[in-house]
Design a protein around this motif. Structure first.
Motif, mmCIF file in Angstrom:
data_model
loop_
_atom_site.group_PDB
_atom_site.id
_atom_site.type_symbol
_atom_site.label_atom_id
_atom_site.label_comp_id
_atom_site.label_asym_id
_atom_site.label_seq_id
_atom_site.Cartn_x
_atom_site.Cartn_y
_atom_site.Cartn_z
ATOM 1 N N THR A 290 11.208 5.452 -2.838
ATOM 2 C CA THR A 290 10.449 4.294 -2.344
ATOM 3 C C THR A 290 11.094 3.003 -2.860
ATOM 4 O O THR A 290 12.051 3.046 -3.627
ATOM 5 C CB THR A 290 8.986 4.347 -2.854
ATOM 6 N N GLU A 326 -6.493 -2.223 -3.230
ATOM 7 C CA GLU A 326 -6.411 -1.051 -2.348
ATOM 8 C C GLU A 326 -6.447 0.252 -3.135
ATOM 9 O O GLU A 326 -7.029 1.242 -2.677
ATOM 10 C CB GLU A 326 -5.140 -1.129 -1.484
ATOM 11 N N ARG A 330 -9.480 3.220 -3.040
ATOM 12 C CA ARG A 330 -9.234 4.669 -2.970
ATOM 13 C C ARG A 330 -9.737 5.393 -4.222
ATOM 14 O O ARG A 330 -9.398 6.562 -4.436
ATOM 15 C CB ARG A 330 -7.737 4.936 -2.789
ATOM 16 N N ASP A 387 -0.250 10.006 -3.780
ATOM 17 C CA ASP A 387 -0.509 9.805 -2.349
ATOM 18 C C ASP A 387 -0.991 8.383 -2.064
ATOM 19 O O ASP A 387 -0.573 7.762 -1.081
ATOM 20 C CB ASP A 387 -1.534 10.834 -1.848
ATOM 21 N N ALA A 388 -1.851 7.882 -2.949
ATOM 22 C CA ALA A 388 -2.382 6.523 -2.736
ATOM 23 C C ALA A 388 -1.270 5.484 -2.865
ATOM 24 O O ALA A 388 -1.148 4.590 -2.015
ATOM 25 C CB ALA A 388 -3.502 6.236 -3.744
ATOM 26 N N LYS A 390 1.903 5.854 -2.408
ATOM 27 C CA LYS A 390 2.826 5.953 -1.261
ATOM 28 C C LYS A 390 2.218 5.371 0.004
ATOM 29 O O LYS A 390 2.910 4.741 0.798
ATOM 30 C CB LYS A 390 3.212 7.409 -1.028
ATOM 31 N N ALA A 391 0.902 5.572 0.168
ATOM 32 C CA ALA A 391 0.244 5.051 1.359
ATOM 33 C C ALA A 391 0.171 3.527 1.349
ATOM 34 O O ALA A 391 0.264 2.882 2.400
ATOM 35 C CB ALA A 391 -1.164 5.640 1.468
ATOM 36 N N ILE A 392 0.031 2.965 0.143
ATOM 37 C CA ILE A 392 -0.181 1.509 0.048
ATOM 38 C C ILE A 392 1.120 0.723 -0.012
ATOM 39 O O ILE A 392 1.256 -0.331 0.593
ATOM 40 C CB ILE A 392 -1.031 1.185 -1.205
#
Ligand SMILES: *Cc1c(COP(=O)(O)O)cnc(C)c1O
Length: 393
Positions: A290, A326, A330, A387-388, A390-392
């Motif tokens: 990332t 964010e 979550r 996961d959070a 990576k999503a944000i």
């Protein structure tokens, strides 16, 4: 009247992943109960025992002196070294306010120093530039638990004739070049056992030193300036009630229930560190591709990071606050370490500093976020954080 305890309840159930949680097992609870039943509620045998175990863990000739906080330990270390009015002490701006405040307790002046962009540890070149003929000491911080190169620190202190008090609040256990932080040649190294730190006594701290005169002075000053040697001397030949006050000291002693808990945490410290290290490698593998900037894992061969904090840098400034909201939406707690001291009103004004005067720290502050990393996190919780993020991001 009483408070509603539900309002203060730490959420251990449900989905929320707090930013930090102490790792307390049955053994700590039993040790505290045993201390309570023993009749020693202030500093007694459990404190002595904790100090012996802690010192021995660092090295045969290391003395460990416990206090009720690391702040107290930093204060009394500088006091014992004779730092006082007219002196200047080099302090990284990338730290908690305690590191600088203890300098002012003694009438000396903290001189804030910028940090290395990769490690966020003190920048020795910038420290050199800010030195004057009043500079007496340096207080390096092993930020997040990443150890400063002990040879570089020693050489810097030796060549500029500086006293060294290491703020190792994040660095238990950590190693530089294979040697535990606290086992080296610095005048004093100070650990924190605050509730969020790598091992805890609720509130507490420890000074490690090889200088027994320094250890004696700290032992005297942590309890009202009462000289124990004189006390023991009188006791041997006189009544037990007699003691000698040799200085206006402080009330900084650790309690037995806290120390009993500390002894158990100490025995578990390496395994708790190994779990955090394991979480750090999961984060590293997951975030490698990332555009997050990942924390440095070591400086030189033989280093061991304590992984007290896992601090990532977001790719650009200005996104940090929304990233935190964010994550919170979550159900994941995060934090920011640190708001640099030169951006805090008191230190900014005292030291007359603008953001541009410490450009590395000022820029890093806009981008840093600390992710949860503690030994009681489950694999499933670690996955949710991954996961959070990576999503944000
Ligand atoms: C927590 C912390 C301290 C203070 O520790 P206490 O035990 O709460 O006094 C000092 N320096 C740093 C870098 C810290 O993170």
């Amino acid at each position: 009247m009483s408070i509603n305890k539900e309002d203060y309840k730490v959420s251990l159930e449900g989905d929320f992943i707090p930013f930090a949680l102490p790792d307390i097992a049955e053994a700590e609870i039993e040790a505290v109960v045993e201390a309570l039943r023993s009749g020693w509620l202030s500093s007694g045998p459990a404190v002595k025992n904790f100090e012996l175990a802690f010192g021995q863990g660092l090295g045969a000739d290391v003395e460990a002196v416990s206090l009720n906080s690391a702040t107290a330990g930093l204060h009394l270390s500088l006091e014992a070294l004779g730092v006082g009015p007219g002196d200047e002490v080099l302090v990284p701006t990338w730290t908690f306010t305690a590191t600088a405040e203890v300098v002012t307790y003694l009438g000396a002046v903290p001189v804030l120093v910028d940090v290395d962009p990769r490690t966020l540890n003190i920048d020795f070149e910038d420290a050199r530039v800010r030195m004057t003929d009043k500079t007496r000491a340096i207080m390096p911080v092993h930020f997040a638990g990443l150890p400063i190169d002990r040879l570089q620190l020693r050489e810097f202190a030796r060549s500029h004739d500086l006293l060294v008090v290491e703020d190792a609040a994040h660095a238990f256990p950590a190693k530089s070049r294979g040697e535990l932080v606290g086992a080296g040649q610095s005048e004093a190294t100070v650990f924190s056992f605050y509730a969020t730190k790598t091992m805890t006594t609720g509130e507490g701290g420890m000074v490690a030193t090889r200088d027994s005169a320094l250890a004696d002075r700290i032992r005297t000053m942590r309890l009202h300036g009462i000289n124990r040697d004189a006390f023991d001397r009188y006791r041997a030949k006189g009544p037990a009630w007699r003691y000698e006050v040799v200085a206006p000291g402080y009330k900084y002693n650790l309690t037995d229930p806290a120390a009993a808990m500390g002894t158990v945490q100490l025995a578990r410290a390496q395994s708790m560190r190994d779990r955090r290290s394991n979480i750090a490698s999961v984060y590293r593998d997951a975030f490698m591709g990332t555009d997050l900037v990942l924390p440095a894992e070591s400086v030189v061969q033989g280093d061991m990071h304590s992984w007290h904090l896992y601090v990532v840098k977001l790719p650009d400034a200005g996104r940090r606050d929304s990233f935190i909201s964010e994550m919170s939406a979550r159900g994941i707690g995060t934090s920011v370490h640190f708001i640099p001291l030169h951006l805090q009103p008191y230190w900014r004004d005292l030291c007359a500093l603008r953001p541009d005067d410490l450009p590395v720290a000022s820029a890093a502050f806009e981008r840093v976020v600390s992710l949860p990393i503690y030994s009681s996190m489950s694999d499933e919780q670690v996955t949710r954080v991954v996961d959070a993020v990576k999503a944000i991001s």
